[in-house]
Design a protein around this motif. Structure first.
Motif, short mmCIF file in Angstrom:
data_model
loop_
_atom_site.label_atom_id
_atom_site.label_comp_id
_atom_site.label_asym_id
_atom_site.label_seq_id
_atom_site.Cartn_x
_atom_site.Cartn_y
_atom_site.Cartn_z
N MET A 154 -8.52 -3.59 -11.51
CA MET A 154 -7.48 -4.26 -10.95
C MET A 154 -8.21 -5.62 -10.13
O MET A 154 -7.63 -6.59 -9.96
CB MET A 154 -6.63 -3.62 -10.00
N ASP A 161 -5.13 -6.70 -4.38
CA ASP A 161 -5.31 -8.00 -4.16
C ASP A 161 -5.19 -8.52 -2.66
O ASP A 161 -5.70 -9.39 -2.32
CB ASP A 161 -4.68 -9.08 -4.82
N LEU A 198 -0.36 1.45 -7.06
CA LEU A 198 -0.81 2.30 -8.14
C LEU A 198 -0.69 3.85 -7.95
O LEU A 198 -0.87 4.56 -8.58
CB LEU A 198 -2.30 1.93 -7.97
N SER A 250 -1.22 -3.73 -2.53
CA SER A 250 -2.01 -3.81 -3.76
C SER A 250 -3.51 -4.22 -3.45
O SER A 250 -3.49 -4.73 -2.40
CB SER A 250 -1.35 -4.92 -4.61
#
Length: 197
Positions: free
Chosen positions: A115, A66, A94, A64
């Protein structure tokens, strides 16, 4: 060469979910570090960037966005560097890649900006909750906290991971040790680093 970047914030967090997505031809770079530390200042982040600079890595996967960081500016700076070096970034959750057939993916840029902003907001919310919780605990007189300036010694840390030390001394690889001892790869790396001092 394909690479996978994994980040966990603390040594006791498990990286299994991120590691499970890796495939055999990917070289894994894993940091045990807060998402607020800039990507270029992380031990494995630096190594990955060096591989990108010398042209040996052209494809990077993360579970992801992050995992790259919790700071919008830093994430966008890292993405810009990837773009300059024509490195494709794939974000698993995603199902998107930064480039399609050698061209920039406009949908990727839009979604990643959103995001990355959410990742930054999540961190701010978490810190705010933490501050509120500490304030309530202090008001009740139950907050202890760690003594200012105190740091867990290497000896205390290593005493928690005797099985990991045994496996490493027997010559097991970092990955095998992590599996055998049911700890994260980051924990094994940290133990190895402290043993090598």
């Amino acid at each position: 060469m394909k690479a996978r970047y994994i980040r966990v914030s603390t040594a006791n967090q498990k990286a299994g979910r991120q590691e499970a997505k890796s495939i055999s031809e990917e070289t894994v770079f894993m940091d045990v570090v807060s998402g607020t530390i800039p990507f270029a200042q992380r031990t494995e982040g630096k190594k990955l960037l060096q591989k990108i600079q010398d042209g040996s890595v052209d494809y990077v996967s993360v579970s992801s966005i992050d995992r790259l960081g919790r700071n919008l500016y830093d994430i966008l700076t890292t993405l810009e560097l990837f773009k300059k070096k024509k490195v494709v970034l794939k974000v698993d959750n995603l199902g998107l890649e930064s480039m399609v057939k050698g061209k920039e993916n406009p949908a990727f840029n839009l979604i990643i900006s959103v995001m990355a902003s959410i990742a930054e907001m999540e961190r701010e919310t978490m810190l705010e909750r933490q501050r509120e919780g500490i304030a309530i605990a202090k008001a009740k007189g139950v907050y202890k906290g760690r003594e200012k300036g105190s740091v867990e010694s290497d000896k205390v840390f290593l005493s928690k991971y005797t099985e990991v030390i045994k496996c490493l001394k027997k010559g097991h690889s970092l990955r095998d040790t992590a599996k055998l001892c049911n700890v994260s790869l980051g924990t094994v790396q940290k133990v190895r680093k402290k043993l090598d001092r």
